[in-house]
Design an enzyme around this catalytic site. Structure first.
Site, PDB file in Angstrom:
ATOM      1  N   PHE A 134       0.858  -1.184   0.000  1.00 22.75           N
ATOM      2  CA  PHE A 134       0.000   0.000   0.000  1.00 22.75           C
ATOM      3  C   PHE A 134       0.905   1.248   0.000  1.00 22.75           C
ATOM      4  O   PHE A 134       1.860   1.326   0.773  1.00 22.75           O
ATOM      5  CB  PHE A 134      -0.867  -0.025   1.263  1.00 22.75           C
ATOM      6  CG  PHE A 134      -1.984   0.961   1.270  1.00 22.75           C
ATOM      7  CD1 PHE A 134      -3.213   0.651   0.722  1.00 22.75           C
ATOM      8  CD2 PHE A 134      -1.812   2.220   1.835  1.00 22.75           C
ATOM      9  CE1 PHE A 134      -4.258   1.566   0.740  1.00 22.75           C
ATOM     10  CE2 PHE A 134      -2.848   3.138   1.853  1.00 22.75           C
ATOM     11  CZ  PHE A 134      -4.076   2.813   1.303  1.00 22.75           C
ATOM     12  N   ASP A 206       2.109  -5.121   8.735  1.00 21.04           N
ATOM     13  CA  ASP A 206       0.922  -4.272   8.625  1.00 21.04           C
ATOM     14  C   ASP A 206      -0.288  -5.194   8.476  1.00 21.04           C
ATOM     15  O   ASP A 206      -0.361  -5.984   7.520  1.00 21.04           O
ATOM     16  CB  ASP A 206       1.057  -3.334   7.419  1.00 21.04           C
ATOM     17  CG  ASP A 206      -0.077  -2.317   7.365  1.00 21.04           C
ATOM     18  OD1 ASP A 206      -1.193  -2.635   7.846  1.00 21.04           O
ATOM     19  OD2 ASP A 206       0.142  -1.227   6.818  1.00 21.04           O
ATOM     20  N   TYR A 231     -10.817   0.746  11.021  1.00 16.36           N
ATOM     21  CA  TYR A 231     -12.004   1.162  10.260  1.00 16.36           C
ATOM     22  C   TYR A 231     -12.348   0.236   9.103  1.00 16.36           C
ATOM     23  O   TYR A 231     -13.328   0.460   8.425  1.00 16.36           O
ATOM     24  CB  TYR A 231     -11.867   2.617   9.769  1.00 16.36           C
ATOM     25  CG  TYR A 231     -10.631   2.923   8.937  1.00 16.36           C
ATOM     26  CD1 TYR A 231     -10.541   2.505   7.612  1.00 16.36           C
ATOM     27  CD2 TYR A 231      -9.580   3.646   9.470  1.00 16.36           C
ATOM     28  CE1 TYR A 231      -9.414   2.790   6.859  1.00 16.36           C
ATOM     29  CE2 TYR A 231      -8.454   3.947   8.724  1.00 16.36           C
ATOM     30  CZ  TYR A 231      -8.380   3.516   7.411  1.00 16.36           C
ATOM     31  OH  TYR A 231      -7.269   3.802   6.676  1.00 16.36           O
ATOM     32  N   LYS A 232     -11.524  -0.799   8.881  1.00 17.05           N
ATOM     33  CA  LYS A 232     -11.814  -1.757   7.809  1.00 17.05           C
ATOM     34  C   LYS A 232     -12.632  -2.905   8.409  1.00 17.05           C
ATOM     35  O   LYS A 232     -13.774  -2.704   8.794  1.00 17.05           O
ATOM     36  CB  LYS A 232     -10.512  -2.194   7.151  1.00 17.05           C
ATOM     37  CG  LYS A 232      -9.855  -1.033   6.381  1.00 17.05           C
ATOM     38  CD  LYS A 232      -8.467  -1.331   5.890  1.00 17.05           C
ATOM     39  CE  LYS A 232      -7.923  -0.125   5.117  1.00 17.05           C
ATOM     40  NZ  LYS A 232      -6.482  -0.185   4.919  1.00 17.05           N
ATOM     41  N   ARG A 380     -12.488  -4.680  -6.706  1.00 14.28           N
ATOM     42  CA  ARG A 380     -12.232  -5.325  -5.426  1.00 14.28           C
ATOM     43  C   ARG A 380     -13.529  -5.608  -4.709  1.00 14.28           C
ATOM     44  O   ARG A 380     -14.385  -4.730  -4.607  1.00 14.28           O
ATOM     45  CB  ARG A 380     -11.445  -4.363  -4.535  1.00 14.28           C
ATOM     46  CG  ARG A 380     -10.022  -4.687  -4.363  1.00 14.28           C
ATOM     47  CD  ARG A 380      -9.267  -3.777  -3.422  1.00 14.28           C
ATOM     48  NE  ARG A 380      -9.973  -2.765  -2.676  1.00 14.28           N
ATOM     49  CZ  ARG A 380      -9.476  -2.175  -1.600  1.00 14.28           C
ATOM     50  NH1 ARG A 380      -8.315  -2.557  -1.110  1.00 14.28           N
ATOM     51  NH2 ARG A 380     -10.127  -1.217  -0.981  1.00 14.28           N
TER      52      ARG A 380
HETATM   53  C1  LIG Z   1      -5.811   1.034   4.607  1.00 10.33           C
HETATM   54  C2  LIG Z   1      -4.324   0.909   4.741  1.00 10.33           C
HETATM   55  C3  LIG Z   1      -3.579   1.917   5.333  1.00 10.33           C
HETATM   56  C4  LIG Z   1      -4.256   3.191   5.785  1.00 10.33           C
HETATM   57  O1  LIG Z   1      -3.410   4.028   6.482  1.00 10.33           O
HETATM   58  P1  LIG Z   1      -4.020   5.351   7.156  1.00 10.33           P
HETATM   59  O2  LIG Z   1      -2.899   5.930   7.870  1.00 10.33           O
HETATM   60  O3  LIG Z   1      -5.185   4.921   7.989  1.00 10.33           O
HETATM   61  O4  LIG Z   1      -4.517   6.219   6.036  1.00 10.33           O
HETATM   62  C5  LIG Z   1      -2.213   1.725   5.485  1.00 10.33           C
HETATM   63  N1  LIG Z   1      -1.624   0.587   5.055  1.00 10.33           N
HETATM   64  C6  LIG Z   1      -2.313  -0.399   4.465  1.00 10.33           C
HETATM   65  C7  LIG Z   1      -1.631  -1.631   4.018  1.00 10.33           C
HETATM   66  C8  LIG Z   1      -3.689  -0.256   4.281  1.00 10.33           C
HETATM   67  O5  LIG Z   1      -4.384  -1.225   3.681  1.00 10.33           O
END
Ligand SMILES: *Cc1c(COP(=O)(O)O)cnc(C)c1O
Length: 419
Positions: A134, A206, A231-232, A380
């Protein structure tokens, strides 16, 4: 592929037998919506509305600043961390809910790099990660290494097969996302952690697409640090704070540059000079967003009604069914499965490419099937066993088939700021 024997009636029968089906009542989803985007923003637990009212009207409105003590606001980051911990194989005193995933990643990476900078690993200056990670993960790692200078850099690996060899004598830290946000590919956490340790590196995981989605055993894997989203799949609400895990064995030497007063041993001593709290408290930085944190608790409560093994079993059934139905019902269309078929390598989402992926996804959303789109060409679909039924899967595929058969999508559709 065997001949399709599944029918909508068979899906309804599976819903009748599904032990998780009653938990759908714990969420408030709009009528007529099939929500396949819980991997991006989880649905709202019913309890969240009343809880928000309590926090805003009574705790804030009536009790004002007293609520830091009387309503337990001060302890929220740790209390929620302890509640989240069992979902990721962590100890209750090893997790706090705080800040964003991006910031927590920065803290974990900085701490890991600093540990490695001492002793015989001091000449290791490389953070290894995947190019497909990401973007914020890569940006944060690059941000850290460019501030550190002194030869620190990020090494991007092009495929997971190349990962083991990239963890060489220069590698200080491996930073991996357990389940890839785009493809849904899941890494073998225990094996990669072992490999990294054998080669002298520390590993930061992560869990953004893992926490609440797949079983995770951080302590079992002897991982070093981890971060993740609430939040996911954890349904904590838009922009809800993230979590960070620091195992007991690393806590005494866990140090990061964001030394805010909430990470201080005695925040209200207002002392000169930073002295980190003992234990996981040192991972905190500033005042937490109390209203948002309170919502996270409503999401976590639902998980206490079931187990990650039950969630995983249904997740694999839902994703298997979706793949089977798309490949049989939509066989005439140029859809390409991106997500691994092998269960051990699959997260809780399914991604298909289509040359007009963005337009097709917009058409799906207009018909009440909410997934999302990621460059390039990827549609997705996230599967959240707490509130997604087998009949939902059937209906979503029928709508997709109808859109594709009739080419009922607008290839010139304008893109919103968020896709
Ligand atoms: C959703 C996601 C994030 C989100 O990071 P924020 O700091 O909440 O914006 C980070 N890393 C991964 C792998 C994600 O899927």
């Amino acid at each position: 592929m065997s001949e399709l024997t599944t029918t909508r009636a068979a899906c309804l029968a599976r819903d009748d037998q599904d032990p998780l089906a009653p938990l759908r009542q714990r969420f408030d989803l709009p009528a007529g919506v099939i929500y396949l985007d819980g991997n991006s923003l989880g649905a709202r637990p019913r309890a969240a509305l009343q809880r928000a009212q309590e926090v805003v009207a009574r705790e804030w409105g009536q009790d004002l600043i007293k609520s830091w003590n009387t309503a337990g606001w001060f302890d929220l980051p740790k209390r929620l961390g302890a509640r989240l911990a069992p979902l990721v194989g962590a100890g209750a005193d090893e997790v706090v809910v705080t800040d964003s995933t991006s910031l927590n990643l920065f803290k974990a990476l900085a701490a890991a790099v600093r540990i490695q900078a001492q002793g015989e690993t001091a000449n290791r200056r490389v953070i290894v990660t995947e190019r497909s990670n990401f973007p914020t993960d890569i940006y944060m790692a690059e941000g850290l290494t460019s501030w550190l200078e002194r030869g620190y850099s990020v090494r991007l690996v092009d495929s997971s097969e190349e990962l083991p060899a990239a963890i060489d004598a220069d590698c200080a830290v491996v930073m991996l996302t357990h389940v890839n946000y785009r493809t849904g590919h899941q890494h073998d956490m225990a094996a990669l952690t072992r490999h990294a340790h054998q080669n002298g590196a520390l590993v930061v995981w992560d869990l953004a697409h893992s926490a609440g989605a797949v079983p995770v055993d951080l302590n079992g894997a002897e991982a070093d640090f981890a971060v993740g989203c609430t939040y996911k799949y954890l349904n904590g609400g838009p922009g809800a704070p993230a979590f960070i895990w620091v195992p007991r064995r690393h806590q005494a030497r866990f140090a990061h540059p964001l030394s805010g007063w909430w990470g201080h041993a005695q925040p209200f001593a207002m002392a000169h000079g930073f002295a980190p709290a003992d234990g996981i408290g040192r991972a905190l930085c500033g005042t937490p967003p109390v209203v948002s944190l309170a919502m996270v608790e409503c999401g976590l409560e639902v998980f206490e009604e079931t187990t990650m093994d039950a969630i995983r079993a249904k997740s694999l059934q839902l994703t298997d069914l979706f793949i089977e139905l798309v490949e049989s019902r939509c066989a005439a269309h140029p859809l390409g499965l991106v997500t691994p078929r092998e269960h051990a390598r699959r997260g809780s989402q399914v991604s298909f490419t289509h040359p007009h992926g963005y337009a097709v996804m917009q058409a799906l959303i207009a018909r009440g099937v909410i997934g999302d789109y990621r460059e390039p060409e990827i549609m997705r679909f996230g599967f959240t066993p707490l509130y997604t039924s087998f009949a939902d899967v059937w209906d979503a595929v029928e709508i997709l088939k109808d859109i594709l058969d009739r080419e009922d999508y607008d290839v010139g559709a304008e893109r919103g700021a968020v896709t």
